[in-house]
Scaffold this active site. Structure first.
Site, PDB file in Angstrom:
ATOM      1  CG  HIS A  97      65.794   3.348  33.913  1.00 50.90           C
ATOM      2  ND1 HIS A  97      65.701   1.979  33.860  1.00 50.90           N
ATOM      3  CD2 HIS A  97      65.170   3.803  32.809  1.00 50.90           C
ATOM      4  CE1 HIS A  97      65.045   1.621  32.778  1.00 50.90           C
ATOM      5  NE2 HIS A  97      64.718   2.719  32.103  1.00 50.90           N
ATOM      6  CG  ASP A 103      64.230   0.326  28.681  1.00 54.61           C
ATOM      7  OD1 ASP A 103      64.586   1.356  29.280  1.00 54.61           O
ATOM      8  OD2 ASP A 103      63.071  -0.151  28.768  1.00 54.61           O
ATOM      9  CD  GLU A 156      61.711   3.977  33.393  1.00 53.07           C
ATOM     10  OE1 GLU A 156      60.954   4.543  32.591  1.00 53.07           O
ATOM     11  OE2 GLU A 156      61.978   2.757  33.338  1.00 53.07           O
TER      12      GLU A 156
END
Length: 349
Positions: free
Chosen positions: A69, A186, A220
């Protein structure tokens, strides 16, 4: 020829430089779209704004599906205060102390961008006795704009309004020792890893045993990034996301982390064992771990009722949803495991 770590790191640095809080990911998706085109891979966008592509395989009856993502943590303007400061509403799960003092960019609906800083409303220790003890909360954190404004009307005159997106300065650095420190590793590290693997497959003209779909998802962080657009013939779903590091964890910043269980429950045991076997065969540095407060695109797909074998791997990332850091080793180990998985003849439970 090996998967290029330089290519992956450069892709990560580029991606982190493009603001993409959940709900406002268009520029990052457009960059991925252009990059895939340069690799000779056709793409299409789903209605959510994510990017889908398909790598043909020898077997088209059984298929694989991978996700990474590109949406990130961020915020929205919740309120324009009478003193010209902004209150925020979080996008994604983080803590205010993790972004206190961070530089931000406010993007208006007409595309203007204004910089600012997230501060406690009692930030000055020379004025406020409770500068250290005041709760870091929605009501106490505010954005100080880098514009000469003294009231709400002056802020509105700039075009800033409730609902405008706020992104955090990633402050990306690649160190000589191989560490990459940045916000939004992330999951932009995993997006860069998938690009690196695709580049290798395209340049080496490697035929995959199974048709494989890749989704660069964009929701996400709010829980429903990759739970749709899964073709009927897909048997396995592998989410490539970050490995969580902390006390009691086996994962570190150099390994590929293989998730056994997260907050949604266990991942498919057979696929997990196969991933471990592949990591051993490739002599990769890996760790198996449990992420107690975590969910992935794969777990979202399972909650939405898909009948799939699901797994989760990713590079170890320190200080997740704060000032994150990983190492090039973790990206290489993850990329090599992704490649080994894609070339493996076994599929299903």
């Amino acid at each position: 020829m090996a998967i290029s770590v330089e290519y992956m790191v450069n892709a990560l640095v580029k991606l982190t430089s493009i603001p993409s809080p959940t709900g406002n990911t268009g520029r990052a998706i457009a960059w991925l779209e252009q990059t895939c085109k340069q690799l000779g891979v056709e793409t299409r966008r789903n209605h959510k704004g994510g990017l889908l592509l398909t790598l043909p395989g020898v077997n088209d009856e059984q298929q694989r599906f991978l996700t990474a993502h590109v949406d990130t943590l961020g915020a929205m303007v919740k309120e324009i205060k009478s003193n010209g400061r902004l209150l925020l509403s979080m996008i994604g799960g983080f803590r205010w102390n993790a972004v206190e003092g961070e530089y931000v960019e406010v993007e208006t609906s007409d595309g203007q961008r204004f910089t600012g800083t997230i501060l406690l409303k009692h930030a000055s220790v020379h004025v406020y006795k409770d500068a250290g003890s005041m709760e870091r909360s929605d009501d106490n954190m505010e954005v100080r704009l880098d514009v000469d404004v003294k009231n709400a009307d002056e802020v509105r005159a700039l075009g800033i309004a409730v609902g405008d997106f706020v992104s955090f300065d990633p402050r990306t650095q690649v160190t000589e020792s191989g560490y990459i420190k940045s916000r939004h590793i992330d999951d932009k590290a995993s997006a860069a890893i998938l690009l690196g693997v695709m580049k290798y497959l395209q340049e080496e003209k490697i035929a995959l045993p199974y048709t494989t779909h890749i989704l660069f998802s964009n929701n996400e962080e709010i829980g429903y990034g990759g739970n749709s657009n899964i073709p009927e013939r897909v048997v396995e779903y592998l989410s490539v996301d970050m490995g969580a590091i902390g006390e009691g964890q086996t994962t570190d910043e150099h390994c590929v982390s293989i998730c056994a269980k997260d907050s949604s429950g266990p991942y498919h045991y057979g696929l997990r064992k196969r991933l471990v076997e592949l990591a051993k065969q490739e002599e990769l540095y890996y760790q198996v771990d449990i992420y107690p407060y975590y969910g992935s695109d794969a777990s979202a797909a399972m909650r939405s009722g898909h009948d799939l074998v699901h797994g989760l791997i990713g590079p170890g990332v320190d200080a997740s949803h704060a000032n994150e850091r990983t190492h090039q080793d973790a990206m290489v180990n993850t990329a090599r495991l992704v490649l080994a998985y894609l070339l493996d003849q076994r599929i299903g439970g």
